[in-house]
Scaffold this motif. Structure first.
Motif, PDB file in Angstrom:
ATOM      1  N   GLY A 118      41.000  42.556  38.990  1.00 11.08           N
ATOM      2  CA  GLY A 118      41.335  43.885  39.485  1.00 11.08           C
ATOM      3  C   GLY A 118      40.636  44.202  40.791  1.00 11.08           C
ATOM      4  O   GLY A 118      41.228  44.801  41.700  1.00 11.08           O
ATOM      5  N   VAL A 119      39.374  43.819  40.897  1.00 12.68           N
ATOM      6  CA  VAL A 119      38.614  44.035  42.133  1.00 12.68           C
ATOM      7  C   VAL A 119      39.265  43.278  43.285  1.00 12.68           C
ATOM      8  O   VAL A 119      39.418  43.810  44.395  1.00 12.68           O
ATOM      9  CB  VAL A 119      37.149  43.582  41.955  1.00 12.68           C
ATOM     10  CG1 VAL A 119      36.442  43.484  43.311  1.00 12.68           C
ATOM     11  CG2 VAL A 119      36.402  44.541  41.041  1.00 12.68           C
ATOM     12  N   LEU A 120      39.636  42.030  43.032  1.00 15.04           N
ATOM     13  CA  LEU A 120      40.267  41.214  44.064  1.00 15.04           C
ATOM     14  C   LEU A 120      41.577  41.845  44.527  1.00 15.04           C
ATOM     15  O   LEU A 120      41.857  41.918  45.735  1.00 15.04           O
ATOM     16  CB  LEU A 120      40.521  39.807  43.533  1.00 15.04           C
ATOM     17  CG  LEU A 120      41.136  38.807  44.511  1.00 15.04           C
ATOM     18  CD1 LEU A 120      40.244  38.624  45.734  1.00 15.04           C
ATOM     19  CD2 LEU A 120      41.369  37.465  43.821  1.00 15.04           C
ATOM     20  N   LYS A 121      42.377  42.343  43.596  1.00 10.07           N
ATOM     21  CA  LYS A 121      43.642  42.993  43.948  1.00 10.07           C
ATOM     22  C   LYS A 121      43.386  44.245  44.788  1.00 10.07           C
ATOM     23  O   LYS A 121      44.083  44.498  45.780  1.00 10.07           O
ATOM     24  CB  LYS A 121      44.387  43.366  42.670  1.00 10.07           C
ATOM     25  CG  LYS A 121      45.708  44.126  42.886  1.00 10.07           C
ATOM     26  CD  LYS A 121      46.747  43.270  43.599  1.00 10.07           C
ATOM     27  CE  LYS A 121      48.151  43.859  43.494  1.00 10.07           C
ATOM     28  NZ  LYS A 121      48.254  45.233  44.015  1.00 10.07           N
ATOM     29  N   PHE A 122      42.390  45.027  44.408  1.00  7.04           N
ATOM     30  CA  PHE A 122      42.057  46.244  45.154  1.00  7.04           C
ATOM     31  C   PHE A 122      41.652  45.898  46.586  1.00  7.04           C
ATOM     32  O   PHE A 122      42.083  46.543  47.547  1.00  7.04           O
ATOM     33  CB  PHE A 122      40.931  47.004  44.457  1.00  7.04           C
ATOM     34  CG  PHE A 122      40.586  48.320  45.102  1.00  7.04           C
ATOM     35  CD1 PHE A 122      41.237  49.481  44.716  1.00  7.04           C
ATOM     36  CD2 PHE A 122      39.616  48.394  46.091  1.00  7.04           C
ATOM     37  CE1 PHE A 122      40.925  50.703  45.313  1.00  7.04           C
ATOM     38  CE2 PHE A 122      39.301  49.596  46.695  1.00  7.04           C
ATOM     39  CZ  PHE A 122      39.959  50.763  46.299  1.00  7.04           C
ATOM     40  N   CYS A 123      40.811  44.878  46.722  1.00  9.27           N
ATOM     41  CA  CYS A 123      40.337  44.478  48.058  1.00  9.27           C
ATOM     42  C   CYS A 123      41.481  43.913  48.904  1.00  9.27           C
ATOM     43  O   CYS A 123      41.542  44.158  50.112  1.00  9.27           O
ATOM     44  CB  CYS A 123      39.214  43.451  47.932  1.00  9.27           C
ATOM     45  SG  CYS A 123      37.657  44.140  47.310  1.00  9.27           S
ATOM     46  N   GLU A 124      42.386  43.171  48.273  1.00 11.85           N
ATOM     47  CA  GLU A 124      43.544  42.649  48.996  1.00 11.85           C
ATOM     48  C   GLU A 124      44.441  43.795  49.467  1.00 11.85           C
ATOM     49  O   GLU A 124      44.921  43.800  50.616  1.00 11.85           O
ATOM     50  CB  GLU A 124      44.325  41.686  48.115  1.00 11.85           C
ATOM     51  CG  GLU A 124      43.605  40.363  47.870  1.00 11.85           C
ATOM     52  CD  GLU A 124      44.314  39.482  46.859  1.00 11.85           C
ATOM     53  OE1 GLU A 124      44.027  38.275  46.793  1.00 11.85           O
ATOM     54  OE2 GLU A 124      45.174  40.010  46.097  1.00 11.85           O
TER      55      GLU A 124
END
Length: 262
Positions: free
Chosen positions: A149-155
């Motif tokens: 989820g963090v990776l998706k948010f940052c992307e």
């Protein structure tokens, strides 16, 4: 808005290291009810994706300088944030910019000769560490749902940053930005408080645009973003009054900060 780890770190970040399934296998993330790092910042970078939501709570301005960026204004003086207390807890309902919600994470280039971005974090953050409680960053050596989820948010943030860069380029090409000035008449004072040192859209130039130009910015989605910015400037008075109520009344005109690296 991505950057490589080093001494020239984005605002809020004290350090930046890549997330590792080996070095951080036992790390967990815990929820904090405050953001102390935000208490002394009066302006935060904002993406165009956030204009419509943010304009209900925060004045949206553009930084001064040759490469202006959108900023959510939280105070009229350097070091003053009217939306959080001294511990960084929200004083009431508001909009929290994605730049703030992203911390302590961000995507960054680890090598200057490569455009590949890696998920990194600020190791000085109290939200991450080898805690007994909290959500695990890795499960069986693989990124947990939290990290996915963090990776998706940052992307998503990086993509929004790209759209913001294009929006700013278009504003510059159309020569729609001008030096901003907002005057607030204070009861009992003959002279108004004047806030300068930022940039804003020139409404006169906007009204005088050619039909083809106006049609273009209407079709590409720029026009509602521009009006969200202009409408939000009405909140300057509320920001001023909040500072006075909190005993941090503006004593001088404070320019908006230079663009923050993100």
């Amino acid at each position: 808005m991505a950057s490589a780890p080093g001494n020239n770190l984005p605002v809020f970040y004290n350090d930046l290291i890549p997330l590792s399934s080996v070095d951080h296998a036992g790390y967990r993330s815990r929820t904090l009810d405050s953001a102390p790092f935000l208490a002394t910042h009066h302006a935060v970078p904002l993406t165009v994706d956030e204009f419509v939501s943010a304009q209900r709570f925060l004045p949206i301005i553009f930084s001064a300088g040759d490469e202006p960026v959108p900023l959510a204004l939280m105070g009229l003086n350097e070091g003053v944030n009217t939306f959080v207390d001294d511990q960084g807890k929200l004083r009431g309902p508001s909009y929290v910019p994605a730049y703030v919600r992203r911390y302590p994470w961000m995507l960054a280039k680890l090598r200057p000769d490569s455009d590949e971005l890696s998920l990194c974090f600020d190791p000085t953050s109290e939200a991450l560490g080898a805690f007994e409680d909290g959500q695990a960053l890795f499960e069986d050596g693989k990124p947990s749902d939290l990290i996915q989820g963090v990776l998706k948010f940052c992307e998503d943030f990086e993509q929004a940053a790209g759209r913001t860069g294009q929006f700013m380029k278009d504003l510059k090409d159309l020569d729609l930005l001008m030096d901003g000035e907002v005057a607030i008449q204070v009861p009992g004072n003959e002279q108004p408080f004047v806030y300068r040192g930022f940039r804003m859209v020139n409404e006169e130039k906007l009204r005088d645009m050619r039909g083809d130009q106006l049609r273009k910015i209407s079709q590409n989605g720029m026009l509602p973003l521009i009006y969200a910015h202009l409408f939000s400037l009405q909140l300057m008075r509320e920001l001023f009054e909040a500072q006075v109520t909190q005993g941090k009344g503006p004593v001088s005109v404070t320019p908006a900060p230079e663009p923050a690296q993100a």
